[in-house]
Design a protein around this motif. Structure first.
Motif, PDB file in Angstrom:
ATOM      1  N   ALA A  35      68.153  23.685  67.573  1.00 10.56           N
ATOM      2  CA  ALA A  35      67.146  24.037  66.571  1.00 10.56           C
ATOM      3  C   ALA A  35      66.100  22.936  66.484  1.00 10.56           C
ATOM      4  N   ALA A  36      64.882  23.329  66.182  1.00 12.59           N
ATOM      5  CA  ALA A  36      63.786  22.376  66.011  1.00 12.59           C
ATOM      6  C   ALA A  36      62.817  22.933  64.972  1.00 12.59           C
ATOM      7  N   ASP A  37      62.031  22.033  64.407  1.00 11.81           N
ATOM      8  CA  ASP A  37      60.975  22.442  63.485  1.00 11.81           C
ATOM      9  C   ASP A  37      59.722  22.723  64.293  1.00 11.81           C
ATOM     10  N   GLY A  38      59.078  23.828  63.978  1.00  9.84           N
ATOM     11  CA  GLY A  38      57.850  24.202  64.663  1.00  9.84           C
ATOM     12  C   GLY A  38      56.741  24.471  63.667  1.00  9.84           C
ATOM     13  N   VAL A  39      55.534  24.599  64.196  1.00 12.24           N
ATOM     14  CA  VAL A  39      54.364  24.890  63.374  1.00 12.24           C
ATOM     15  C   VAL A  39      53.568  25.997  64.057  1.00 12.24           C
ATOM     16  N   VAL A  40      53.123  26.972  63.270  1.00 10.87           N
ATOM     17  CA  VAL A  40      52.254  28.025  63.791  1.00 10.87           C
ATOM     18  C   VAL A  40      50.873  27.425  64.002  1.00 10.87           C
ATOM     19  N   VAL A  41      50.389  27.471  65.250  1.00 11.81           N
ATOM     20  CA  VAL A  41      49.105  26.855  65.573  1.00 11.81           C
ATOM     21  C   VAL A  41      48.001  27.876  65.827  1.00 11.81           C
ATOM     22  N   ASP A  42      48.362  29.132  66.054  1.00 11.91           N
ATOM     23  CA  ASP A  42      47.361  30.154  66.348  1.00 11.91           C
ATOM     24  C   ASP A  42      47.989  31.527  66.112  1.00 11.91           C
ATOM     25  N   ILE A  43      47.140  32.501  65.887  1.00 13.52           N
ATOM     26  CA  ILE A  43      47.574  33.889  65.750  1.00 13.52           C
ATOM     27  C   ILE A  43      46.741  34.695  66.755  1.00 13.52           C
ATOM     28  N   PRO A  44      47.064  34.620  68.064  1.00 12.64           N
ATOM     29  CA  PRO A  44      46.205  35.238  69.075  1.00 12.64           C
ATOM     30  C   PRO A  44      46.238  36.757  69.089  1.00 12.64           C
ATOM     31  N   ILE A  45      47.364  37.374  68.731  1.00  8.24           N
ATOM     32  CA  ILE A  45      47.484  38.825  68.810  1.00  8.24           C
ATOM     33  C   ILE A  45      47.510  39.448  67.422  1.00  8.24           C
ATOM     34  N   GLY A  46      48.227  38.818  66.525  1.00 10.16           N
ATOM     35  CA  GLY A  46      48.367  39.338  65.170  1.00 10.16           C
ATOM     36  C   GLY A  46      49.392  38.512  64.421  1.00 10.16           C
ATOM     37  N   PRO A  47      49.526  38.739  63.128  1.00  9.80           N
ATOM     38  CA  PRO A  47      50.387  37.881  62.307  1.00  9.80           C
ATOM     39  C   PRO A  47      51.867  37.952  62.666  1.00  9.80           C
ATOM     40  N   HIS A  48      52.285  38.975  63.420  1.00 14.83           N
ATOM     41  CA  HIS A  48      53.688  39.078  63.812  1.00 14.83           C
ATOM     42  C   HIS A  48      53.965  38.415  65.158  1.00 14.83           C
ATOM     43  N   PRO A  50      52.858  34.953  66.413  1.00 15.86           N
ATOM     44  CA  PRO A  50      52.170  33.666  66.331  1.00 15.86           C
ATOM     45  C   PRO A  50      52.414  32.803  67.566  1.00 15.86           C
ATOM     46  N   ARG A  51      51.488  31.899  67.819  1.00 23.40           N
ATOM     47  CA  ARG A  51      51.707  30.841  68.817  1.00 23.40           C
ATOM     48  C   ARG A  51      52.271  29.648  68.054  1.00 23.40           C
ATOM     49  N   VAL A  52      53.416  29.168  68.514  1.00 27.43           N
ATOM     50  CA  VAL A  52      54.144  28.108  67.820  1.00 27.43           C
ATOM     51  C   VAL A  52      54.253  26.894  68.725  1.00 27.43           C
ATOM     52  N   THR A  53      54.155  25.718  68.128  1.00 28.45           N
ATOM     53  CA  THR A  53      54.374  24.484  68.867  1.00 28.45           C
ATOM     54  C   THR A  53      55.528  23.724  68.221  1.00 28.45           C
ATOM     55  N   PHE A  54      56.356  23.095  69.084  1.00 27.46           N
ATOM     56  CA  PHE A  54      57.456  22.270  68.590  1.00 27.46           C
ATOM     57  C   PHE A  54      57.747  21.194  69.619  1.00 27.46           C
ATOM     58  N   THR A  55      58.482  20.194  69.204  1.00 29.11           N
ATOM     59  CA  THR A  55      58.881  19.114  70.101  1.00 29.11           C
ATOM     60  C   THR A  55      60.362  19.269  70.396  1.00 29.11           C
ATOM     61  N   ASP A  56      60.705  19.345  71.699  1.00 28.94           N
ATOM     62  CA  ASP A  56      62.110  19.520  72.062  1.00 28.94           C
ATOM     63  C   ASP A  56      62.867  18.203  71.980  1.00 28.94           C
ATOM     64  N   SER A  57      64.153  18.228  72.290  1.00 25.98           N
ATOM     65  CA  SER A  57      64.996  17.041  72.157  1.00 25.98           C
ATOM     66  C   SER A  57      64.605  15.933  73.127  1.00 25.98           C
ATOM     67  N   GLY A  58      63.874  16.268  74.182  1.00 25.14           N
ATOM     68  CA  GLY A  58      63.411  15.261  75.135  1.00 25.14           C
ATOM     69  C   GLY A  58      62.051  14.683  74.793  1.00 25.14           C
ATOM     70  N   GLY A  59      61.452  15.111  73.690  1.00 22.15           N
ATOM     71  CA  GLY A  59      60.157  14.610  73.267  1.00 22.15           C
ATOM     72  C   GLY A  59      58.977  15.374  73.847  1.00 22.15           C
ATOM     73  N   HIS A  77      55.261  26.324  58.658  1.00 24.43           N
ATOM     74  CA  HIS A  77      56.364  25.631  59.327  1.00 24.43           C
ATOM     75  C   HIS A  77      57.484  26.647  59.553  1.00 24.43           C
ATOM     76  N   VAL A  78      57.994  26.675  60.776  1.00 27.92           N
ATOM     77  CA  VAL A  78      59.021  27.634  61.148  1.00 27.92           C
ATOM     78  C   VAL A  78      60.157  26.922  61.885  1.00 27.92           C
ATOM     79  N   GLN A  79      61.335  27.510  61.846  1.00 27.04           N
ATOM     80  CA  GLN A  79      62.457  27.014  62.631  1.00 27.04           C
ATOM     81  C   GLN A  79      62.435  27.696  63.994  1.00 27.04           C
ATOM     82  N   VAL A  80      62.730  26.937  65.019  1.00 36.24           N
ATOM     83  CA  VAL A  80      62.726  27.427  66.389  1.00 36.24           C
ATOM     84  C   VAL A  80      64.098  27.155  66.997  1.00 36.24           C
ATOM     85  N   ARG A  81      64.564  28.064  67.851  1.00 40.52           N
ATOM     86  CA  ARG A  81      65.776  27.837  68.643  1.00 40.52           C
ATOM     87  C   ARG A  81      65.363  27.859  70.110  1.00 40.52           C
TER      88      ARG A  81
END
Length: 130
Positions: A35-48, A50-59, A77-81
């Protein structure tokens, strides 16, 4: 003697098997991901979607397009797996809809065809075959 729509019951059985595989796949995914914390950075297609960015365990910073079946806004802020060996291709939102949506759809189809089969419904109408 009760009459059944065996064709509908057969389709229901196929959906039951598919539901079982989907449950297995979802639980395996949940058990084998990080699991990681992510952030919605863009909505290219629609609100369902989203484009999400997160940092993995390797940085490494990972961007992916998600389908979480819930409305997202830029900055949320969203949770990512994700799977550690391939975070970019395996990333998903850690939401009920994203993880279990397919399984619930397959289960609903199985139940719908089972009801149709046991009630002897046909594709021509809602009443029983005569």
């Amino acid at each position: 003697m009760a009459k059944f729509n065996y064709f509908a019951l057969g389709i229901s059985a196929v959906f039951v098997v598919m539901t079982g595989f989907s449950i297995n796949r979802a639980t395996d995914y949940i058990a084998s991901t990080l699991a990681a914390d992510g952030v919605v950075v863009d909505i290219p297609i629609g609100p369902h979607h989203p484009r999400v960015t997160f940092t993995d365990s390797g940085g490494n910073v990972i961007n992916f397009n998600a389908n979480g079946d819930i409305t997202q806004n830029v900055g949320d802020h969203v949770q990512v797996r994700y799977r550690q060996e391939n975070p970019a291709r395996s990333a998903r939102l850690d939401t009920f809809g994203s993880l279990w949506g397919t399984t619930l759809f397959l289960l609903a189809m199985a139940l719908g065809f089972a009801i149709a089969g046991f009630r002897n419904l046909t594709s021509r109408g809602w009443g029983p075959k005569t």
